[in-house]
Motif scaffolding. Structure first.
Motif, short mmCIF file in Angstrom:
data_model
loop_
_atom_site.label_atom_id
_atom_site.label_comp_id
_atom_site.label_asym_id
_atom_site.label_seq_id
_atom_site.Cartn_x
_atom_site.Cartn_y
_atom_site.Cartn_z
N VAL A 159 0.74 -1.26 -0.05
CA VAL A 159 0.05 0.04 -0.13
C VAL A 159 0.78 1.06 0.01
CG1 VAL A 159 -1.95 -1.02 1.21
CG2 VAL A 159 -0.20 0.04 2.55
N ALA A 160 2.20 1.02 -0.13
CA ALA A 160 2.83 2.36 -0.35
C ALA A 160 2.82 3.08 -1.33
CB ALA A 160 4.54 1.88 0.04
N PRO A 161 2.77 4.45 -1.22
CA PRO A 161 2.52 5.21 -2.74
C PRO A 161 3.95 5.36 -3.31
CG PRO A 161 2.15 6.55 -0.82
CD PRO A 161 2.25 5.20 -0.13
N LEU A 162 3.76 5.49 -4.41
CA LEU A 162 5.01 5.80 -5.33
C LEU A 162 5.44 7.25 -5.50
CD1 LEU A 162 4.45 3.39 -8.24
CD2 LEU A 162 5.90 3.01 -6.41
N ASN A 208 11.55 7.83 -2.21
CA ASN A 208 12.29 6.64 -2.14
C ASN A 208 11.88 5.59 -1.22
OD1 ASN A 208 12.61 7.62 0.51
ND2 ASN A 208 14.67 8.70 0.17
N LEU A 209 12.27 4.50 -1.00
CA LEU A 209 11.65 3.30 -0.24
C LEU A 209 11.42 3.69 1.15
CD1 LEU A 209 11.08 0.39 -0.39
CD2 LEU A 209 13.19 -0.21 0.15
N ARG A 256 8.28 6.09 1.18
CA ARG A 256 7.08 5.41 0.81
C ARG A 256 6.68 4.72 2.11
NH1 ARG A 256 8.27 1.23 -3.39
NH2 ARG A 256 6.07 1.08 -3.33
N ARG A 257 7.31 3.83 2.47
CA ARG A 257 7.15 3.10 3.76
C ARG A 257 6.57 3.98 4.88
NH1 ARG A 257 12.12 -1.51 3.83
NH2 ARG A 257 11.20 -2.75 2.21
N ARG A 258 7.36 4.97 5.30
CA ARG A 258 6.62 6.01 6.15
C ARG A 258 5.26 6.42 5.99
NH1 ARG A 258 6.20 10.97 8.01
NH2 ARG A 258 6.84 11.70 9.90
N THR A 259 5.16 6.74 4.59
CA THR A 259 3.64 7.21 4.44
C THR A 259 2.66 6.25 4.61
OG1 THR A 259 4.77 8.78 2.66
CG2 THR A 259 2.28 8.33 2.81
#
Length: 333
Positions: A235-238, A261-262, A265-268
């Motif tokens: 579900v991480a946005p690009l 970046n990766l 994305r994971r933080r969001t």
């Protein structure tokens, strides 16, 4: 006027001494004084002797425990203890001549008997067997130094104390932390992983597929860290949308998509999951309440039932529609 003597009070202060009993003067009962030892006279007949001159069944000396074990081992074929094994007492007597003169005759005979030079009276087979088990080829002599070997350099990234956890677990733990209470966040992280491990396998939704290369959902509870990583990366946005004023001139703000970046994305994705978990209906109380809600939200993401999927698709649709504004953002820089 004379003072009257108070006999009741004076009697309390008198010390009563018991009479000393002389036990030596006690009279011995008559029956005990008349009793004498029965003596055997010449008129009486002696006790009958046995017909055979041999020893009785209970008169033979029992063998030693080692001799009995040796005899048993000889019968069974297992091999008993060494009966000829001596004691270190003989070695002590060899050093003292005066003690040898007072030693029993059996030990003196052993001293007088000729024995090979360099032999001992006691067996050292145990030490010999222990040395024989260690072959000189297999035993490697290590130089004295550290008990444990030194680590190989350069150190891998996982050997650092600060990076001993999985990067996803470390990042989610820091995002769970509030008011600097790291131990509480680590406890919640452990409860989340335990909930993912003990939960039933999720049923995937084909409308919300997971990232390519994901293992079957029935295998996810076997590895809760992979379960967590797969749910977050799916579900991480690009990208993210940045609103920039005056990009096209005037005061109109333009929506400009910015790639992530990766780690961003994971933080969001984690912030979306925590926001959705906080809005869930409470099912219990105590310290496990919030951790269980986060774990249930992760399970619903894999099953395609979470509202985080709609946020991700909405950000992507907005970024696709605003991709024409990228040229205005580059001019501003």
């Amino acid at each position: 006027m004379r003072s009257r003597m108070q006999f009741l009070r004076s009697g309390r202060s008198i010390a009563l001494r018991p009479k000393v009993t002389d036990y030596s003067s006690c009279q011995i009962p008559l029956c005990l004084r008349l009793q004498q030892g029965r003596m055997i006279t010449a008129d009486e007949k002696p006790l009958p002797e046995a017909e055979h001159s041999g020893k009785g069944p209970n008169q033979d000396q029992l063998p030693h425990v080692s001799e009995e074990a040796a005899a048993t081992g000889k019968i069974t074929g297992e091999g008993g203890p060494d009966v000829e094994q001596g004691t270190p007492v003989q070695e002590v007597l060899k050093r003292d001549d005066k003690s040898q003169e007072k030693a029993p005759k059996v030990i003196q005979d052993q001293f007088n008997s000729s024995s090979p030079k360099g032999t001992r009276s006691y067996s050292t087979s145990t030490r010999w067997h222990a040395q024989a088990m260690i072959s000189p080829g297999s035993a490697e002599v290590q130089p004295p130094g550290h008990i444990f070997g030194l680590p190989e350099l350069p150190l891998p990234s996982t050997s650092n104390l600060k990076h001993r956890y999985d990067p996803v677990v470390h990042q989610v733990t820091n995002l769970l932390m509030q008011d600097g209470k790291l131990s509480k966040a680590q406890r919640n992280m452990a409860m989340i992983l335990e909930r993912l491990r003990t939960a039933s396998p999720p049923a995937p939704d084909p409308r919300h597929p997971l990232i390519p290369g994901a293992p079957p959902t029935s295998h996810l509870p076997l590895n809760p860290i992979l379960y967590l990583t797969l749910a977050i990366d799916s579900v991480a946005p690009l990208l993210r949308i940045r609103s920039q004023k005056g990009a096209a001139g005037g005061g109109v703000a333009l929506q400009i998509p910015i790639p992530l970046n990766l780690r961003q994305r994971r933080r969001t994705a984690v912030m979306w999951i925590l926001d959705a978990a906080s809005k869930k209906r409470t099912k219990g109380s105590g310290r496990t309440m919030f951790a269980h809600k986060v774990a249930d939200e992760l399970i619903s993401i894999v099953e395609g039932k979470s509202g985080v999927w709609e946020k991700r698709s909405g950000i992507h649709r907005l970024g696709i529609s605003a991709r024409a504004n990228l040229s205005y953002g580059s001019r501003r820089r």
